[in-house]
Design a protein around this motif. Structure first.
Motif, PDB file in Angstrom:
ATOM      1  N   ALA A 186       0.828  -1.203   0.000  1.00 56.45           N
ATOM      2  CA  ALA A 186       0.000   0.000   0.000  1.00 56.45           C
ATOM      3  C   ALA A 186       0.866   1.258   0.000  1.00 56.45           C
ATOM      4  N   LEU A 187       1.879   1.279   0.868  1.00 53.44           N
ATOM      5  CA  LEU A 187       2.739   2.453   0.942  1.00 53.44           C
ATOM      6  C   LEU A 187       3.596   2.610  -0.308  1.00 53.44           C
ATOM      7  N   LEU A 188       4.045   1.496  -0.886  1.00 54.56           N
ATOM      8  CA  LEU A 188       4.941   1.541  -2.035  1.00 54.56           C
ATOM      9  C   LEU A 188       4.188   1.487  -3.366  1.00 54.56           C
ATOM     10  N   ARG A 189       2.857   1.567  -3.292  1.00 58.45           N
ATOM     11  CA  ARG A 189       1.997   1.692  -4.477  1.00 58.45           C
ATOM     12  C   ARG A 189       2.244   0.577  -5.496  1.00 58.45           C
ATOM     13  N   THR A 190       2.155  -0.656  -5.008  1.00 53.48           N
ATOM     14  CA  THR A 190       2.265  -1.828  -5.871  1.00 53.48           C
ATOM     15  C   THR A 190       0.893  -2.492  -5.946  1.00 53.48           C
ATOM     16  N   ASP A 191       0.343  -2.607  -7.141  1.00 55.06           N
ATOM     17  CA  ASP A 191      -1.026  -3.100  -7.317  1.00 55.06           C
ATOM     18  C   ASP A 191      -1.081  -4.619  -7.243  1.00 55.06           C
ATOM     19  N   THR A 192      -1.228  -5.121  -6.024  1.00 57.51           N
ATOM     20  CA  THR A 192      -1.448  -6.550  -5.812  1.00 57.51           C
ATOM     21  C   THR A 192      -2.917  -6.758  -5.449  1.00 57.51           C
ATOM     22  N   PHE A 193      -3.316  -8.018  -5.313  1.00 57.24           N
ATOM     23  CA  PHE A 193      -4.697  -8.311  -4.962  1.00 57.24           C
ATOM     24  C   PHE A 193      -5.072  -7.710  -3.615  1.00 57.24           C
ATOM     25  N   THR A 194      -4.150  -7.753  -2.658  1.00 59.99           N
ATOM     26  CA  THR A 194      -4.453  -7.237  -1.325  1.00 59.99           C
ATOM     27  C   THR A 194      -4.766  -5.751  -1.369  1.00 59.99           C
ATOM     28  N   ARG A 195      -3.962  -5.002  -2.091  1.00 61.02           N
ATOM     29  CA  ARG A 195      -4.217  -3.559  -2.193  1.00 61.02           C
ATOM     30  C   ARG A 195      -5.513  -3.283  -2.943  1.00 61.02           C
ATOM     31  N   ALA A 196      -5.782  -4.072  -3.989  1.00 61.07           N
ATOM     32  CA  ALA A 196      -7.009  -3.888  -4.752  1.00 61.07           C
ATOM     33  C   ALA A 196      -8.243  -4.185  -3.909  1.00 61.07           C
ATOM     34  N   VAL A 197      -8.167  -5.231  -3.078  1.00 60.18           N
ATOM     35  CA  VAL A 197      -9.290  -5.572  -2.206  1.00 60.18           C
ATOM     36  C   VAL A 197      -9.532  -4.458  -1.200  1.00 60.18           C
ATOM     37  N   PHE A 198      -8.474  -3.973  -0.575  1.00 62.48           N
ATOM     38  CA  PHE A 198      -8.626  -2.903   0.410  1.00 62.48           C
ATOM     39  C   PHE A 198      -9.177  -1.635  -0.232  1.00 62.48           C
ATOM     40  N   THR A 199      -8.692  -1.304  -1.421  1.00 55.90           N
ATOM     41  CA  THR A 199      -9.172  -0.107  -2.113  1.00 55.90           C
ATOM     42  C   THR A 199     -10.654  -0.231  -2.459  1.00 55.90           C
ATOM     43  N   ALA A 200     -11.070  -1.424  -2.897  1.00 55.75           N
ATOM     44  CA  ALA A 200     -12.473  -1.640  -3.226  1.00 55.75           C
ATOM     45  C   ALA A 200     -13.365  -1.468  -2.003  1.00 55.75           C
ATOM     46  N   PHE A 201     -12.878  -1.901  -0.840  1.00 57.53           N
ATOM     47  CA  PHE A 201     -13.651  -1.742   0.390  1.00 57.53           C
ATOM     48  C   PHE A 201     -13.695  -0.291   0.858  1.00 57.53           C
ATOM     49  N   GLU A 202     -12.523   0.327   0.925  1.00 57.52           N
ATOM     50  CA  GLU A 202     -12.412   1.628   1.577  1.00 57.52           C
ATOM     51  C   GLU A 202     -12.801   2.804   0.682  1.00 57.52           C
ATOM     52  N   LEU A 203     -12.461   2.726  -0.600  1.00 53.66           N
ATOM     53  CA  LEU A 203     -12.670   3.868  -1.489  1.00 53.66           C
ATOM     54  C   LEU A 203     -13.836   3.665  -2.442  1.00 53.66           C
ATOM     55  N   GLY A 204     -13.988   2.433  -2.948  1.00 54.14           N
ATOM     56  CA  GLY A 204     -15.044   2.198  -3.915  1.00 54.14           C
ATOM     57  C   GLY A 204     -16.346   1.715  -3.317  1.00 54.14           C
ATOM     58  N   PHE A 205     -16.343   1.357  -2.021  1.00 56.38           N
ATOM     59  CA  PHE A 205     -17.527   0.832  -1.349  1.00 56.38           C
ATOM     60  C   PHE A 205     -18.127  -0.341  -2.131  1.00 56.38           C
ATOM     61  N   ASP A 206     -17.261  -1.132  -2.755  1.00 56.20           N
ATOM     62  CA  ASP A 206     -17.696  -2.269  -3.569  1.00 56.20           C
ATOM     63  C   ASP A 206     -17.332  -3.552  -2.836  1.00 56.20           C
TER      64      ASP A 206
END
Length: 519
Positions: A186-206
């Motif tokens: 997350a801090l180093l801005r690497t698009d892995t599944f974990t970061r994508a899942v967290f982003t979908a929860f926190e930012l996309g509300f999906d």
């Protein structure tokens, strides 16, 4: 009895997976296909698998090489390097990533994440391999040497095959950790599944889309478990049973490579420990001088210690029947139970947290907003660490000792408590220390499940760094690393990497004193 207890433990551990499959299945086949059959998912899969592959390979080379140097060669200050090789376990990946980001301009992306994760995860391979090298029977190596084989060829052809279970187990833990890591990527801005899942929860509300993405991690974990299982041999042990393994091993002279090898290990330790230490020390004084900071830090430290200790104890209790079943009753059922316990380890902490929020609200409401629900999350996340420790410890307590106790009239429970438990206790202590250490560093599930008003060192650290209050975050990071260093040192001592313990010396002296001068 073991199978029934292991089944109950597995049921508890698989609660998050059941929630994940239930909610993802409710989306329907069309929605699942729409979420998964995209170029973005293919890119996420490639990056996640690529990062896990690179980090696992690097940790294997670094961990095996370091373990061999400190246990089997005349490396100078070997005990010091053994401790330094274990201490990166005490550094959370998000602290290491933050330290590197603030020290090196433009330090982001795939290779930045690979470097940070390799430096932080290498103890997962170093510790089991060092333990296997320390306990391995030297007789086979001595026979190979007596037949004229060079020390390095002996290592490749005789020693390395004995290390296969330890290497495979450590590599599996590294790969699962990388797949589930959130802080560093997350801090180093690497698009892995974990970061994508967290982003979908926190930012996309999906939530549905995030859960569908998380199912891919379950598939990847299943593939990893199947691959690791192929490296196993029936009846393999991390250490043989017998007195031969307690004899000291012959140290391989490094010759002119002695000091270059020491310099190489010192450089690795400087990267893994020196960069975070320097970064934290620059901001520590300013953070501690804030009004009221000492009371806040003390409260957060107390919360971290109590919930981590509770999580470690519960995890060990759940792991005991699973590990004992795998060691004492090997077979398809025991293997399946053991393998299933690993599935939730690769899930992002945010998925574990949401699943247990759902469980607390709809099934066990008295647990909702309590520390017990957070403790349950730790057990689900880190059960494989304890299962591996219990299985390895139980494998070194011969079942025949239990049989002898039973033949003398003791009940199964009394035979276990009086015979088996003392033999496996050191291994269980090491497993508990590892789980405690990992609970101290856990972040996403703790953010979701902590009771209102309760903060830990990890959550306070994340809160302050989220608003760029780096000086305020430094004391929490420093204390978190300092407290985590204690179990990390204990793990290094238990692995045997620090050299022979007093008990081993007494054992050798006792052997020497046998009638007839047998040695």
């Amino acid at each position: 009895m073991l199978l029934a207890a292991a089944g109950l433990a597995l049921l508890v551990a698989l609660l998050p997976l059941g929630y994940l499959l239930l909610r993802a299945g409710q989306a329907g086949a069309a929605r699942i296909a729409a979420e998964l059959l995209t170029a973005r998912v293919a890119r996420l899969a490639a990056l996640s698998v690529g990062l896990a592959t690179v980090v696992t390979a690097a940790c294997t080379v670094l961990g095996v090489g370091t373990a061999f140097l400190v246990t089997r060669t005349d490396l100078p200050a070997a005990r010091v390097f053994a401790v330094l090789a274990s201490l990166p376990l005490a550094v959370p990946t998000y602290i290491a990533a933050f330290a590197w980001m603030s020290s090196v301009d433009g330090f982001v992306g795939f290779w930045a994440s690979a470097l940070v994760l390799t430096l932080c995860c290498s103890p997962y391979t170093f510790l089991p391999v060092a333990a296997a090298l320390h306990r391995a029977d030297p007789a086979q190596e001595e026979v190979a040497r007596s037949l004229g084989r060079h020390p390095w060829r002996t290592f490749r052809s005789v020693t390395l095959p004995q290390l296969r279970p330890a290497i495979a187990g450590g590599a599996l833990l590294v790969a699962l950790y990388v797949l589930s890591d959130f802080g560093a990527v997350a801090l180093l801005r690497t698009d892995t599944f974990t970061r994508a899942v967290f982003t979908a929860f926190e930012l996309g509300f999906d939530r549905t889309g995030a859960l569908v993405l998380a199912t891919v991690l379950v598939v990847l974990t299943t593939v990893l478990l199947a691959a690791e299982s192929t490296t196993r041999r029936r009846g393999a042990r991390y250490a043989p049973v017998g007195a031969g393994a307690r004899r000291p091993h012959t140290r391989v002279p490094l010759g002119r490579w002695r000091w270059p090898a020491a310099a190489l290990l010192a450089g690795v330790s400087a990267l893994a420990l020196g960069v975070p230490a320097l970064n934290l020390s620059r901001r520590l004084a300013a953070g501690v001088s804030r009004p009221g900071s000492l009371a806040e830090i003390a409260t957060a430290a107390g919360n971290s210690l109590t919930v981590s200790a509770a999580g470690a104890v519960l995890t060990l209790l759940l792991a005991l029947p699973i590990g004992l079943l795998a060691a004492r009753a090997p077979g398809p059922v025991a293997t399946a139970v053991e393998r299933l316990s690993y599935l939730t380890h690769a899930l992002p902490g945010v998925v574990i947290g949401l699943s247990l929020v759902f469980f607390g609200v709809h099934v066990a409401y008295p647990l909702y907003q309590t520390r017990w629900l957070l403790t349950l999350a730790y057990a689900a996340l880190f059960l494989p660490l304890a299962v591996a420790a219990v299985g390895a410890a139980a494998a070194q307590a011969p079942p025949v000792l239990d049989d002898v106790a039973r033949s003398l009239g003791r009940s199964p429970l009394r035979a276990f408590t009086s015979v088996t438990a003392p033999l496996v206790a050191p291994g269980l202590a090491a497993g508990t220390a590892l789980v405690f250490l990992t609970c101290m560093k856990e972040l996403p599930a703790t953010l979701l499940l902590r009771p209102t008003g309760m903060d830990t060192l990890a959550t306070e650290l994340w809160t302050h760094t989220g608003v760029a209050a780096y000086a305020a975050a430094a004391p929490y990071a420093a204390l978190l690393v300092a407290l985590s260093a204690i179990p990390a040192w204990f793990l290094a001592a238990r692995s045997g990497a620090l050299g022979p313990r007093r008990s081993g010396a007494l054992s050798r002296n006792t052997t020497t004193a046998r009638p007839g001068g047998a040695r």
